[in-house]
Design an enzyme around this catalytic site. Structure first.
Site, PDB file in Angstrom:
ATOM      1  N   HIS A  12      -5.187  51.407 -54.640  1.00  0.00           N
ATOM      2  CA  HIS A  12      -4.006  51.292 -55.744  1.00  0.00           C
ATOM      3  C   HIS A  12      -3.413  52.866 -56.550  1.00  0.00           C
ATOM      4  O   HIS A  12      -3.427  52.941 -57.523  1.00  0.00           O
ATOM      5  CB  HIS A  12      -5.034  50.751 -56.970  1.00  0.00           C
ATOM      6  N   HIS A  59      -8.125  52.568 -65.587  1.00  0.00           N
ATOM      7  CA  HIS A  59      -8.264  54.117 -65.920  1.00  0.00           C
ATOM      8  C   HIS A  59      -7.531  53.965 -67.496  1.00  0.00           C
ATOM      9  O   HIS A  59      -6.608  54.902 -67.523  1.00  0.00           O
ATOM     10  CB  HIS A  59      -6.995  54.329 -65.167  1.00  0.00           C
ATOM     11  N   HIS A 193     -10.935  60.442 -51.213  1.00  0.00           N
ATOM     12  CA  HIS A 193      -9.832  61.207 -51.697  1.00  0.00           C
ATOM     13  C   HIS A 193     -10.222  61.720 -53.186  1.00  0.00           C
ATOM     14  O   HIS A 193     -11.723  60.923 -53.570  1.00  0.00           O
ATOM     15  CB  HIS A 193      -8.274  60.161 -52.418  1.00  0.00           C
ATOM     16  N   GLU A 240     -14.712  54.422 -55.255  1.00  0.00           N
ATOM     17  CA  GLU A 240     -13.995  53.020 -55.236  1.00  0.00           C
ATOM     18  C   GLU A 240     -14.430  52.021 -54.881  1.00  0.00           C
ATOM     19  O   GLU A 240     -14.092  51.759 -54.921  1.00  0.00           O
ATOM     20  CB  GLU A 240     -12.594  53.103 -55.850  1.00  0.00           C
TER      21      GLU A 240
END
Length: 283
Positions: A12, A59, A193, A240
């Site tokens: 996402h 977030h 990441h 995540e």
């Protein structure tokens, strides 16, 4: 009776939403990524859900360091698009399904999973980018969406096994809802990441590909991976991926892999995508 028919997982990345909204999908950098979702749009058009339970992480749009629920379910009729610092995306609001969401909350809490019930929540790119990738740019989303937020930002975070078992509890909850509904569960975030520190820019293709394989064939093995191994192998933001395990836990043990896509990079992130269908209807 409601039934879960399929699961979808995908990254996402916020820059994907910016590329979509800015009309940059044909640019050389972005074109290969969006091409990987062309099949997905055709598939979901042929297999439209009534409701999507969309697992994502907030977030700092709905929650902050003042209040961090481990698991939170959105039970509202409507969810506004969050302003993440440059104005809300110009996309439709998300329409919820309070009846099913409330039933899931009741059932899952009775199965000893503590959920935070949220009746007002602005949803950010963690939820809206997956909707845009699957449904494209539309005047309104073609199904109802239940936001399911997971804390993977601030320690302590839930384990992969906890998420996998939660998916199974959600499966049981949906199967006990007395209305004919076609439900899909989407798990979002990842893949490997890291956005800060000495390892900023880390991408681990080998780990990602093994993860994609085992999502299909051996999710129990993934559920046993300690959180520290996600961070070591997939970067600080790679954790995540535990949200994908909620989706996988909600499906049959044996699933059909309909589509797989992997692309590196999109804004310093490895983008992964799976569409899995249940071998049998949930009951």
């Amino acid at each position: 009776m409601a039934r879960i028919t399929a699961g979808v997982s995908m990254s996402h990345v916020p820059a994907i939403g910016a590329a979509l909204d800015g009309g940059r999908v044909s640019e050389p950098y972005w074109a290969p990524l969006f091409k990987g979702f062309e099949f997905s749009k055709r598939w979901i058009d042929a297999n439209p859900p009534d409701v999507v339970i969309l697992v994502f992480n907030d977030h700092a749009s709905a929650f902050s360091l003042e209040m961090i629920p481990t698991f939170a379910i959105g039970c509202a009729e409507r969810f506004a698009i969050a302003d993440e610092g440059w104005g809300p995306r110009r996309i439709p609001p998300v329409i919820g399904h309070p009846e099913l969401a409330g039933h899931i909350a009741q059932s899952v809490i009775q199965q000893d999973f503590d959920l935070t019930i949220v009746n007002r929540m602005d949803v950010d790119h963690g939820l809206t980018v997956p909707l845009s990738l699957m449904f494209g740019q539309s005047a309104q989303w073609p199904c109802r969406v239940i936001p399911f937020a997971v804390n993977v930002i601030q320690f302590p975070q839930p384990s992969g096994n906890r998420c996998f078992q939660l998916g199974k509890a959600i499966r049981r909850a949906v199967a006990s809802f007395d209305e004919e509904l076609n439900v899909q569960v989407w798990g979002t975030g990842g893949m490997s990441h890291q956005l800060q520190g000495p390892r900023a820019g880390l991408i681990n293709k080998e780990f990602d590909r093994i993860f994609l394989d085992q999502m299909v064939t051996d999710p129990e093995a993934l559920a046993r991976i300690p959180l520290i191994d996600y961070m070591r192998e997939a970067g600080s933001e790679g954790v995540e991926l535990v949200m994908w395990l909620i989706m996988r836990g909600a499906l049959d043990s044996a699933v059909r892999e309909i589509h797989r896509f992997y692309h590196v990079p999109a804004s310093n992130t490895a983008v992964g995508h799976l569409i899995l269908e249940n071998s049998t209807s949930c009951s």
